[in-house]
Design an enzyme around this catalytic site. Structure first.
Site, PDB file in Angstrom:
ATOM      1  N   TYR A   1      34.430  37.531  34.555  1.00 18.54           N
ATOM      2  CA  TYR A   1      33.539  36.729  35.458  1.00 18.54           C
ATOM      3  C   TYR A   1      32.157  37.911  35.413  1.00 18.54           C
ATOM      4  CZ  TYR A   1      36.258  38.339  39.221  1.00 18.54           C
ATOM      5  OH  TYR A   1      36.886  39.187  40.168  1.00 18.54           O
ATOM      6  N   LYS A   2      32.462  39.189  34.993  1.00 15.73           N
ATOM      7  CA  LYS A   2      31.266  40.103  34.965  1.00 15.73           C
ATOM      8  C   LYS A   2      30.770  39.848  33.940  1.00 15.73           C
ATOM      9  CE  LYS A   2      34.120  42.727  38.270  1.00 15.73           C
ATOM     10  NZ  LYS A   2      33.702  42.414  39.488  1.00 15.73           N
TER      11      LYS A   2
ATOM     12  N   ASP B   1      42.597  49.219  34.023  1.00 10.30           N
ATOM     13  CA  ASP B   1      41.654  48.101  34.594  1.00 10.30           C
ATOM     14  C   ASP B   1      40.350  48.336  34.053  1.00 10.30           C
ATOM     15  OD1 ASP B   1      40.071  46.554  36.110  1.00 10.30           O
ATOM     16  OD2 ASP B   1      41.205  46.986  37.897  1.00 10.30           O
TER      17      ASP B   1
ATOM     18  N   PHE C   1      39.058  49.982  42.982  1.00 12.94           N
ATOM     19  CA  PHE C   1      38.824  48.739  43.782  1.00 12.94           C
ATOM     20  C   PHE C   1      40.219  48.460  44.531  1.00 12.94           C
ATOM     21  CE2 PHE C   1      38.490  44.410  44.188  1.00 12.94           C
ATOM     22  CZ  PHE C   1      37.196  43.972  44.897  1.00 12.94           C
TER      23      PHE C   1
ATOM     24  N   ARG D   1      23.958  49.099  44.574  1.00 13.95           N
ATOM     25  CA  ARG D   1      24.453  49.019  43.200  1.00 13.95           C
ATOM     26  C   ARG D   1      23.688  48.279  42.155  1.00 13.95           C
ATOM     27  NH1 ARG D   1      30.460  46.911  42.130  1.00 13.95           N
ATOM     28  NH2 ARG D   1      29.510  44.955  42.409  1.00 13.95           N
TER      29      ARG D   1
END
Lengths: 397, 397
Positions: free
Chosen positions: B223-224, B198, B129, B372
């Site tokens: 937050y995922k 990560d 990312f 996705r």
């Protein structure tokens, strides 16, 4: 006792004439005299309902759509533009996010980089709230500069062709001393260096005038006089003409010119957005956004006038009620050197503050011997101020 | 049509046998098929009431006292210890706060410093990312190291005596590929370097095993799959034996051994607290704290088993319902290489995703051509998964 009655009567008159008095009704307060708004501002009463909407509808129902539809994505710069007029900045120069410490790092490293390679020294306010000093040390270490800690009064004489940047506090967190932002900024500029101001203890309590005085960079927290809530995000000001040269040490995807391009190459966004880093903490940020509503139609000049009247009156009451010599005021008496707090020194301060709190007057204690009382003009009144002084006198005996 | 009925019947049976099925009731969901929990997790239904207490009582009534009485001050390490078992870490090694980007900076600079001055190269996952790459570039620049971007497959051959640290993603955000954390960690250690993982796209979806595999440092967002809310604070893991050598580039007052000593000299706190910086964003942090309650009694192994069953079933349904060659699956089919998402490539992905969302199936689009779909085992079921594949097939024609 008659003196006490006289001051109580004066307080009543001052409250009756106070044009900001009705703002108190916008906060959740009880009969405690809350003189710790310079540490954590009181809760604006409408914030919980607003947050219910943020939680239940924006997050719960719209979910990912809220990044666009509820304006989450642009919140850092939008809320920055709401803070801007409170610190004398035109729109497009303030961005909200991260903690004050992280913003000090961004601002100071960026300032050093703008100053150029031939300037190898950073000066820092030796009386600063410690975190600024720690972060300045890291910024110096990571940019290969040396760091020198000096009092603000010593800064002008220390400036020179080696100076890259200077990190200063507008108001001393301990003593409440207000430093001369226009004169110090001009002195730093005369030496060809950049200045970073920490506004934690001035924003929302007095006019700052960033644009008017040509300040380069500034940072501040939002949980003191701006009442944003515990640990609400800090802000960063970068003067418009410096923005193209603002080279952040924390270039996260939120400061990319095209954040959803997912490019491996970093290309900084134009404007204040360049000061963003990662995904913003939306819940804390939108509580702050709601809290700022209490400022609608409020002038910082009126706030400053009331702040000085409150601290003047507090000092008068303390002087009347307490034995001479029992307390030493470490806050300057001159208005142009005073923030919005009164710091009183006494050797037993550590024991006095808990007694005060027990009796319904909340200030705080700063080691080794300081009683600190912050006056938030939006919700502190004169009768409360008189009561605080009276309770203090009782707690000292 | 008979095929569709058959798969719908299978989905029904899978849902009936799903031991995690009842967890869905703990979230605020509607009849949308929400396959974007890998971007923003759904709202745990009890969070708004908990936040009302945080706002009205902790902030509104207790105000400054909450730093002690409501446990605000120790929230970063306390909540870190709640995340720890989800990523295979013993207590005392995880601290919550700041964004993922800021934590990548802390972790990578600290790793480079621990590696020593004779190691002058940082390796970074080229498929990362983007923010990790940008921050790695800044970390390299500010520590005087060079940065090289390589795919995880290329990393082992590139390691050597020059390697200081390696920044890797556990799961590729775009393709959903799960990298071999144990093997890559061992390879980095064989070269005498340190590894930073990560975990944004793996924590809460599959076992990570940080302690078991001897990982040095790790970061992740909350937050995922951890459902902490929009922009909820990230976390930093520092392995216990490395903590005394963790030399933070952001040494804020919250990481000081004696934060209220207000000393001008920085002295780092022992333990995970050393990874803190400034005042924590309490509102966002306590929403995360509440959100983590849904994990009580849930095993990450059960979550992983369901995640693989869901993605297997989705692929089966997509294969049955869509024309061969219309979609290319870029997520690996082998379980040991698959995270908790399915990424499907098609040239018109940018047009397909809005159609899907319009028809009640929410995934997201990643440029240039990827659809996705994230599968959060805590609240996504098999009948929904079958429906998503059916709607997708319809949206493609």
């Amino acid at each position: 006792m008659s003196e006490s009655n006289e001051l109580a009567l004066i307080a009543e008159k001052l409250d009756a004439a106070d044009e900001l008095a009705e703002l108190r009704g916008k906060f959740t307060l009880d009969d405690v005299v809350y003189l710790d708004g310079n540490s954590l501002g009181a809760l604006p009463a409408h914030v919980p309902d607003r947050m219910r909407d943020v939680l239940c509808r924006q997050w719960g129902e719209l979910r990912i759509r809220s990044w666009e539809e509820s304006g989450w994505w642009t919140a850092p710069e939008r809320i920055g533009d709401r803070i801007a007029p409170l610190i004398g900045a035109a729109p497009g120069q303030v961005v909200v996010g991260d903690s004050t410490s992280v913003n000090v790092f961004k601002a100071l490293v960026a300032a050093v980089r703008m100053a150029g390679d031939d300037r190898d020294e950073i000066l820092v306010d030796a009386t600063t709230f410690p975190t600024d000093g720690y972060i300045a040390e890291s910024a110096a270490r990571m940019t290969g500069r040396t760091l020198r800690a000096l009092t603000p009064a010593e800064i002008p004489a220390a400036l020179g062709p080696r100076t890259a940047a200077v990190l200063l506090n507008h108001v001393d967190y301990r003593t409440g001393r207000l430093h001369d932002l226009p004169a110090l900024t001009a002195a730093v500029h005369d030496a060809g260096a950049l200045v970073v101001w920490d506004l934690c203890h001035s924003a929302g309590a007095l006019p700052v005038g960033l644009d008017a005085h040509g300040v380069d960079l500034a940072v501040g927290c939002t949980y003191k006089y701006l009442n944003g809530g515990p640990g609400s995000p800090a802000y960063l000001y970068v003067r418009r003409d410096l923005q193209p040269r603002f080279d952040s040490p924390l270039p996260g995807w939120n400061s990319h010119a095209e954040p959803f391009g997912m490019s491996a190459e970093y290309r900084a966004a134009p404007g204040a957005v360049r000061g963003r880093v990662g995904t913003p903490d939306i819940l804390s940020m939108l509580a702050l956004d709601a809290a700022l509503d209490v400022w609608d139609g409020v002038s910082v000049e009126a706030v400053r006038a009331k702040s000085l009247a409150l601290t003047d009156f507090f000092l008068r009451c303390v002087t009347e009620y307490t034995e001479p010599g029992r307390l030493e005021c470490v806050t300057p008496l001159r208005h142009e050197e005073r923030g919005s707090q009164i710091a009183l020194r006494c050797s037993d301060a550590a024991e006095v503050m808990p007694r005060l709190i027990e009796r319904g007057v909340v200030g705080d204690f700063r080691r080794p011997d300081v009683l600190r009382f912050g006056f938030t003009p939006l919700y502190v009144g004169f009768a409360e101020t008189e009561r605080a002084a009276r309770v203090l006198a009782g707690a000292l005996t």
